[in-house]
Design a protein around this motif. Structure first.
Motif, PDB file in Angstrom:
ATOM      1  N   TYR A 180       0.833  -1.204   0.000  1.00  8.51           N
ATOM      2  CA  TYR A 180       0.000   0.000   0.000  1.00  8.51           C
ATOM      3  C   TYR A 180       0.870   1.256   0.000  1.00  8.51           C
ATOM      4  O   TYR A 180       0.626   2.194  -0.770  1.00  8.51           O
ATOM      5  N   VAL A 181       1.890   1.273   0.857  1.00  7.43           N
ATOM      6  CA  VAL A 181       2.779   2.439   0.922  1.00  7.43           C
ATOM      7  C   VAL A 181       3.548   2.588  -0.388  1.00  7.43           C
ATOM      8  O   VAL A 181       3.722   3.691  -0.906  1.00  7.43           O
ATOM      9  N   PHE A 182       4.018   1.476  -0.949  1.00  6.47           N
ATOM     10  CA  PHE A 182       4.746   1.514  -2.212  1.00  6.47           C
ATOM     11  C   PHE A 182       3.856   2.036  -3.341  1.00  6.47           C
ATOM     12  O   PHE A 182       4.292   2.846  -4.162  1.00  6.47           O
ATOM     13  N   ARG A 183       2.593   1.586  -3.375  1.00  7.96           N
ATOM     14  CA  ARG A 183       1.666   2.032  -4.424  1.00  7.96           C
ATOM     15  C   ARG A 183       1.401   3.534  -4.315  1.00  7.96           C
ATOM     16  O   ARG A 183       1.309   4.233  -5.337  1.00  7.96           O
ATOM     17  N   ALA A 184       1.303   4.026  -3.073  1.00  6.88           N
ATOM     18  CA  ALA A 184       1.093   5.468  -2.890  1.00  6.88           C
ATOM     19  C   ALA A 184       2.302   6.261  -3.390  1.00  6.88           C
ATOM     20  O   ALA A 184       2.142   7.311  -4.029  1.00  6.88           O
ATOM     21  N   ALA A 185       3.487   5.749  -3.146  1.00  5.75           N
ATOM     22  CA  ALA A 185       4.689   6.438  -3.618  1.00  5.75           C
ATOM     23  C   ALA A 185       4.785   6.390  -5.140  1.00  5.75           C
ATOM     24  O   ALA A 185       5.178   7.366  -5.783  1.00  5.75           O
ATOM     25  N   LYS A 186       4.432   5.254  -5.728  1.00  3.68           N
ATOM     26  CA  LYS A 186       4.481   5.134  -7.188  1.00  3.68           C
ATOM     27  C   LYS A 186       3.462   6.056  -7.856  1.00  3.68           C
ATOM     28  O   LYS A 186       3.711   6.571  -8.945  1.00  3.68           O
ATOM     29  N   SER A 187       2.315   6.267  -7.225  1.00  4.45           N
ATOM     30  CA  SER A 187       1.318   7.147  -7.836  1.00  4.45           C
ATOM     31  C   SER A 187       1.827   8.587  -7.882  1.00  4.45           C
ATOM     32  O   SER A 187       1.525   9.327  -8.817  1.00  4.45           O
TER      33      SER A 187
END
Length: 101
Positions: free
Chosen positions: A50-57
């Motif tokens: 979840y944290v990684f996806r937020a950073a990628k967005s």
């Protein structure tokens, strides 16, 4: 004078610990409980994703990378690694070897 009768022990209370047995610590119970390790490790991995996806967005929008974004990616990787360690339980599998000279 009234006397209050003590409640009879339930069947579950007798099954928890016998007088001659040692009660396992919470750490021992957690290490022997596969579903507990799988659930908590999976939760940590999901949190990392979840944290990684937020950073990628944020990176997809074309914003320049900042130190905060790098820290967010590092934190996501740490959460994922911690989840893998909880599931794999390497501490419980290590055997100490003694060197007798």
């Amino acid at each position: 004078m009234s006397t209050v009768a003590e409640p009879a022990p339930t069947a579950g209370a007798a099954a928890v610990s016998s007088p001659g047995e040692r009660d396992p610590s919470p750490r021992e119970r957690f290490q022997s409980c596969w579903s507990c390790r799988l659930l908590s490790g999976g939760g940590l991995i999901a949190g990392g994703l979840y944290v990684f996806r937020a950073a990628k967005s944020v990176m997809r929008t074309g914003a320049p990378p900042t130190i905060g974004l790098a820290m967010q990616l590092t934190f996501a990787a740490s959460l994922g690694a911690w989840g893998i360690v909880v599931i794999a339980d390497p501490v419980g599998k290590v055997q100490k070897s003694s060197t007798d000279e």
